[in-house]
Design an enzyme around this catalytic site. Sequence first.
Site, short mmCIF file in Angstrom:
data_model
loop_
_atom_site.label_atom_id
_atom_site.label_comp_id
_atom_site.label_asym_id
_atom_site.label_seq_id
_atom_site.Cartn_x
_atom_site.Cartn_y
_atom_site.Cartn_z
CD GLU B 89 48.35 14.97 75.73
OE1 GLU B 89 48.70 16.17 75.75
OE2 GLU B 89 48.44 14.25 74.71
CG PHE B 151 58.58 8.43 67.29
CD1 PHE B 151 59.02 9.75 67.19
CD2 PHE B 151 57.24 8.16 67.11
CE1 PHE B 151 58.14 10.77 66.91
CE2 PHE B 151 56.34 9.18 66.81
CZ PHE B 151 56.80 10.49 66.72
CD GLN B 152 54.87 10.28 69.77
OE1 GLN B 152 54.07 9.34 69.81
NE2 GLN B 152 54.52 11.52 69.45
CE LYS B 201 50.42 0.78 68.66
NZ LYS B 201 50.81 1.73 67.60
CG MET B 512 49.67 35.85 94.38
SD MET B 512 48.88 36.81 95.69
CE MET B 512 47.50 35.76 96.08
C1 LIG Z 1 51.85 27.10 86.19
C2 LIG Z 1 52.22 28.22 87.09
N1 LIG Z 1 53.14 29.12 86.72
C3 LIG Z 1 53.47 30.14 87.54
C4 LIG Z 1 52.88 30.28 88.77
C5 LIG Z 1 53.28 31.41 89.70
N2 LIG Z 1 52.12 32.29 89.96
C6 LIG Z 1 51.38 32.17 91.09
S1 LIG Z 1 50.10 33.24 91.13
C7 LIG Z 1 50.54 33.91 89.67
C8 LIG Z 1 49.74 35.01 89.07
C9 LIG Z 1 48.44 34.54 88.57
O1 LIG Z 1 47.90 35.53 87.71
P1 LIG Z 1 46.41 35.47 87.22
O2 LIG Z 1 46.06 34.09 86.78
O3 LIG Z 1 46.21 36.56 86.24
O4 LIG Z 1 45.56 35.71 88.52
P2 LIG Z 1 45.50 36.99 89.49
O5 LIG Z 1 46.55 36.81 90.54
O6 LIG Z 1 45.74 38.20 88.65
O7 LIG Z 1 44.14 36.92 90.04
C10 LIG Z 1 51.69 33.29 89.17
C11 LIG Z 1 52.36 33.67 87.91
C12 LIG Z 1 51.93 29.30 89.13
N3 LIG Z 1 51.31 29.30 90.30
N4 LIG Z 1 51.61 28.30 88.27
#
Ligand SMILES: Cc1ncc(C[n+]2csc(CCOP(=O)(O)OP(=O)(O)O)c2C)c(N)n1
Lengths: 220, 602
Positions: B89, B151-152, B201, B512
């Site tokens: 979803e 439920f749900q 529902k 990042m």
């Molecule tokens: C759902 C979610 N969980 C954690 C984060 C924190 N976060 C921001 S950037 C990042 C790294 C992203 O890694 P990747 O997708 O491999 O991309 P890269 O930076 O290596 O290009 C994280 C963990 C986020 N933005 N969203």
Amino acid sequence: MKRGLDGPEPDERPTPAGRRNKQGIRIDPEVEATHEPRRTVISALVEHEPGVLSDVSGLFSRRQFNIESLTVGPTEDEDRARITIVVEEPDPGIDQVEKQLRKLVPVISVRELEPDAMRRELALIKVNAERPDQVAAVADMYDAKTVDSSPETATVEVTGARQKIEAAVETFSQFGIREISRTGTTALARGTDQTATAGSTAQPADEANRDDQYQRADDD
Amino acid sequence: MSERAAKVSPADDEQDDDQITDSATPDAATEDDVKSETTEPVTTGAESVVRALENAGVEHAFGVQGGAIMPVYDALYDSDIRHVTMAHEQGAAHAADAYGIVSGKPGICLATSGPGATNLVTGLADADMDSDPLVALTGQVPTELVGNDAFQETDTTGVTTPVTKNNTFASDSDRVGSDVSEAFALAGEGRPGPTLVDLPKDITNGETDREPDAPAVPETYEVQERADEEIVKAAAERIENAARPVMLLGGGVIKSEASEACREFAIEHDIPVITTMPGIGSFPEDHELSLEMAGMHGTGYANMAITHCDTLIGIGTRFDDRLTGGIETFAPDADLIHVDIDPAEISKNIHADYPLVGDAETVVEQLVDAVDKSPEATKWRAQCQQWKSDYSMAYDAPKDKPVQPEFVIEALDEATSDRAIVTTGVGQHQMWACQYWTYTEPRTWVSSHGLGTMGYGLPSAIGARIAADDDQEVVCIDGDGSFLMTLQGLSVAVREELDITVAVLNNEYIGMVRQWQDAFFDGRHSASDYSWMPEFDKLAEAFGAEGFRIDDYDDVADTIEDAIAYDGPSVIDVHIDPDANVYPMVPSGGDNGQFALAEDQL
Ligand SMILES: Cc1ncc(C[n+]2csc(CCOP(=O)(O)OP(=O)(O)O)c2C)c(N)n1
């Protein structure tokens, strides 16, 4: 291989003269201006439907508005309810409170009341009644009504502006307070001035009125 | 039944007659005729929900089945609305969100009660932060069980209140269709956003012969289209007298279709233009006046210009902290002219000296009429060009070293048309996609800005693909970590034969995070090392998609060409330099003018 980009380093770059304060308003850096919080009453007319109170209270907690009391009740129109909110915020915060409230779909109108608006609160104060005559005398002083008494306790009902309730609580405390329940402030604008009307885009109460709001509000 | 509802209700005989007489051509009359013959009157709440969607012109919906939403799916069975079954979803919400960005009309997602609804929440929050138009329809347990921990059961309206523009708990089979019409109208009107209708529902199963009202917003929802003329006049004077003007275009420019008007205004008056991240595409980045994006990973020249301008014309932007950095140092010498449809955005973060509440396109036209003479800013424009060359976005790409991500982005850009749509996950790859792809058209940049949701890339590519024109390529630039979060969507892309190219910039890190650990946590790579990643090209093949792999520079151009040419979903596992970091960078809460160009400047 180089890591990073070319260009003048941070300390070789020109810097601007100005500055803003925390509220994003440009200030003279020499005389740092801050906006002090003030207490005011916001009145909102809303659709009388399930969920609207939680929408409003949720908005306040979510946005970290400093809320002192919130009361809600029906109005002359059975489809409408009035929510009265006392907030303590700097001016930009009060402005945000009003704007954010207006965004909620069930909210019909919102305004900040003038400092001279009628504001009332009700308190039930339950005290020890070892000296019933003295309790009665204090009650008299505050136009309070005794609504319950037992050999050990007396419960009085006080209405008035917040300051009056506070003074009453203070005075009653000499007897030993067992419990207090307060409603929070409800308010209406004075005279023909309408507290909230559909489609009103109310302006904040004018600056000139603000200074003396505390004396004038306490006007029983 | 209201008059407006009667108009869209083919079941109403009298109305049908009117339509026939009104029709300009006999053909149109026949069409109407045929439609009224084939459209049965509604008999249940669920049918009126679907009828409401049809009346609103909905052609696609994204969702996942389940107990409480089954009556609506049953009604969809007879509808021409194309339902795209998603694998999760969250993907349904992102796909609907992207559909809304690309098409400009609210995207629709469906989910069942409980876990279905809670899985939507991330997507709703994402759409809410980015003001994307979206309608979510969630099943709910029957009314008599609500509140009993059935439920749900989840308090879906309670859970989603903070992340939706508005939500409604449907309580009447006769009204439920109109609830959906209203949700549709609210999602797209004024400042767009996600709306939700929770559908118990018994309400969707319940009998009704009421056709839904036409989409209309409730009376209490007011939108101001035109800004106050006095303030427009004053703002116009400020612009005429500016020495260092800058236009800052946000996502609202694209949403209100104001890009064209903004372009004309900027070019006519020779005003340099910066965009926010959601505003990418509102102004052609290959134009001389463009300084591209400002903010945390914005260009050095955009950040210099925004810091030193004396007049900032911000249009459809909410001054997010990723853009402003520290408030104290944001455009500290500038008078702010702020155009926004949402009054609450005015002076929320940055005080507006000239608040212009209204629809961006309308207000820009007001400004066009009010500004008589262009600001004298020759020196300022020269300064901006100087900054462009001082802080150029150039990188090294020695052939004997691992592939640099910037090179891959530029190669992808080159291999596709100007109208190609880019979607991304969140992380370094997203920032490189901002910096090194040259955007020239609105609605070609689809990304998670305000919420920063990893996993947004692939499902949003699915929604974008379905909304896009056939001749527009859809490229998802993803990170390995982000892709892993929602890659089950590949099954959907394969089933639907969607022509999408996914380029996973695989650095075997959640990059990042690693970049911040390098800069602020002494290089301690706590839980950010992703050397356990699968081989994404093989994984793609397991799903039935086409897999590609890039290891060095020699592969780049050809592989990209093959992947783009492949007619269906393809995934390129691009092994990039694991140590590459994103610059420039303004540390959070920092001074935009003090951006770092390399790690030692942080
Ligand atoms: C759902 C979610 N969980 C954690 C984060 C924190 N976060 C921001 S950037 C990042 C790294 C992203 O890694 P990747 O997708 O491999 O991309 P890269 O930076 O290596 O290009 C994280 C963990 C986020 N933005 N969203």
